[in-house]
Design a protein around this motif. Structure first.
Motif, PDB file in Angstrom:
ATOM      1  N   ALA A 185       9.431  10.856   1.898  1.00 55.00           N
ATOM      2  CA  ALA A 185       8.530  10.944   0.738  1.00 55.00           C
ATOM      3  C   ALA A 185       7.607  12.147   0.820  1.00 55.00           C
ATOM      4  N   VAL A 186       7.043  12.411   1.994  1.00 57.29           N
ATOM      5  CA  VAL A 186       6.072  13.512   2.096  1.00 57.29           C
ATOM      6  C   VAL A 186       6.744  14.881   2.067  1.00 57.29           C
ATOM      7  N   THR A 187       7.970  14.974   2.545  1.00 54.55           N
ATOM      8  CA  THR A 187       8.647  16.274   2.530  1.00 54.55           C
ATOM      9  C   THR A 187       9.288  16.570   1.180  1.00 54.55           C
ATOM     10  N   ALA A 188       9.500  15.528   0.366  1.00 57.09           N
ATOM     11  CA  ALA A 188      10.100  15.726  -0.962  1.00 57.09           C
ATOM     12  C   ALA A 188       9.034  15.890  -2.051  1.00 57.09           C
ATOM     13  N   ARG A 189       7.756  15.957  -1.669  1.00 56.07           N
ATOM     14  CA  ARG A 189       6.677  16.052  -2.662  1.00 56.07           C
ATOM     15  C   ARG A 189       6.757  17.371  -3.424  1.00 56.07           C
ATOM     16  N   ALA A 190       6.058  17.423  -4.546  1.00 53.51           N
ATOM     17  CA  ALA A 190       5.995  18.646  -5.348  1.00 53.51           C
ATOM     18  C   ALA A 190       5.382  19.778  -4.525  1.00 53.51           C
TER      19      ALA A 190
ATOM     20  N   TYR B  54      -1.398  13.669  -9.934  1.00 56.45           N
ATOM     21  CA  TYR B  54      -2.216  13.724  -8.722  1.00 56.45           C
ATOM     22  C   TYR B  54      -2.020  15.057  -8.001  1.00 56.45           C
ATOM     23  N   ASP B  55      -3.136  15.729  -7.724  1.00 55.06           N
ATOM     24  CA  ASP B  55      -3.085  16.982  -6.971  1.00 55.06           C
ATOM     25  C   ASP B  55      -3.135  16.725  -5.465  1.00 55.06           C
ATOM     26  N   MET B  56      -3.744  15.623  -5.079  1.00 61.86           N
ATOM     27  CA  MET B  56      -3.927  15.292  -3.659  1.00 61.86           C
ATOM     28  C   MET B  56      -3.790  13.786  -3.483  1.00 61.86           C
TER      29      MET B  56
ATOM     30  N   ALA C 246       0.830  -1.205   0.000  1.00 55.98           N
ATOM     31  CA  ALA C 246       0.000   0.000   0.000  1.00 55.98           C
ATOM     32  C   ALA C 246       0.867   1.260   0.000  1.00 55.98           C
ATOM     33  N   TRP C 247       1.941   1.250   0.782  1.00 55.47           N
ATOM     34  CA  TRP C 247       2.837   2.407   0.842  1.00 55.47           C
ATOM     35  C   TRP C 247       3.495   2.658  -0.507  1.00 55.47           C
ATOM     36  N   ASP C 248       3.840   1.607  -1.217  1.00 57.69           N
ATOM     37  CA  ASP C 248       4.418   1.771  -2.560  1.00 57.69           C
ATOM     38  C   ASP C 248       3.445   2.492  -3.490  1.00 57.69           C
ATOM     39  N   GLU C 249       2.145   2.215  -3.329  1.00 56.40           N
ATOM     40  CA  GLU C 249       1.122   2.914  -4.119  1.00 56.40           C
ATOM     41  C   GLU C 249       1.063   4.392  -3.734  1.00 56.40           C
TER      42      GLU C 249
ATOM     43  N   LYS D  74       3.500   6.192  -2.458  1.00 49.17           N
ATOM     44  CA  LYS D  74       4.716   6.825  -2.979  1.00 49.17           C
ATOM     45  C   LYS D  74       4.600   7.092  -4.477  1.00 49.17           C
ATOM     46  N   ARG D  75       4.016   6.136  -5.200  1.00 47.14           N
ATOM     47  CA  ARG D  75       3.828   6.314  -6.645  1.00 47.14           C
ATOM     48  C   ARG D  75       2.941   7.528  -6.922  1.00 47.14           C
ATOM     49  N   MET D  76       1.850   7.649  -6.165  1.00 48.99           N
ATOM     50  CA  MET D  76       0.924   8.766  -6.357  1.00 48.99           C
ATOM     51  C   MET D  76       1.564  10.104  -5.969  1.00 48.99           C
TER      52      MET D  76
END
Length: 202
Positions: free
Chosen positions: A151-156, A126-128, A113-116, A118-120
């Motif tokens: 992953a969350v801090t490196a997001r767009a 994906y905006d959200m 699930a986490w891999d999904e 991270k992919r999103m």
């Protein structure tokens, strides 16, 4: 205490409006938010799904991954399946850990699930992204917190990420932009022996 006249009420509301507009004028930053809904009270997922609905209303693309839920059919899946262009809804859990009683399996399912998620997060389409009940997975050490934080801090810059579940880890709370703690005041499941009901709990 004397009742306010219509004129006094209008004058008070005018002052409030001016103060609100003055504060609003100072808010100039637009950015993607890291949002955490936690606490023992009901409504963490419900509030997050409300934001998903808002995003749909604005024509946004949203990814939803449910970590624990998935063993049962939920009302939200039926709704979001009607918006395939806007929502990818993936219930990937197999129930609570006390249901499965298989730590190795729980870790494997959490990783998938986490891999999904991270992919999103990495996909600019994906905006959200909503990682529902990820906090539970972190609490049981099924995933390393450091990897999630990376992953969350490196997001767009404009991507919103929502994480729900009880017991949000302190490290996640620290980096989040918005944290809401739901407080349990009263719940019919505890006080009245009312079972979980469709449309309310799922």
């Amino acid at each position: 205490m004397a009742e306010r006249t219509e004129e006094q009420h209008a004058e008070k509301m005018k002052k409030r409006q001016a103060a609100h507009e003055k504060i609003g004028a100072t808010k100039t930053v637009e950015k993607g938010l890291l949002i955490v809904n936690t606490g023992k009270g009901k409504g963490k997922t419900t509030a997050a799904l409300g934001m998903v609905v808002r995003a749909i209303g604005h024509g946004k693309k949203v990814g939803v991954v449910q970590f624990v839920k998935g063993a049962m059919t939920t009302g939200e899946k039926a709704v979001f399946d009607a918006f395939p262009q806007n929502v990818e809804f993936k219930p990937m859990g197999e129930g609570f850990t006390w249901d499965t009683q298989d730590r190795a399996r729980d870790i494997a399912v959490a990783r998938e699930a986490w891999d999904e998620v991270k992919r999103m997060i990495a996909d600019p389409a994906y905006d959200m992204v909503l990682a529902d009940e990820l906090n539970i997975v972190l609490r049981y050490d099924y995933l390393p917190l450091a990897e999630v934080l990376e992953a969350v801090t490196a997001r767009a810059p404009m991507k919103h990420v929502i994480i729900t579940g009880r017991n949000a880890p302190e490290g996640l709370v620290e980096v989040a932009d918005l944290v809401t703690e739901m407080t349990l005041v009263k719940h019919p499941f505890r006080e009245q022996n009312v079972m979980a009901q469709p449309g309310i709990e799922f």
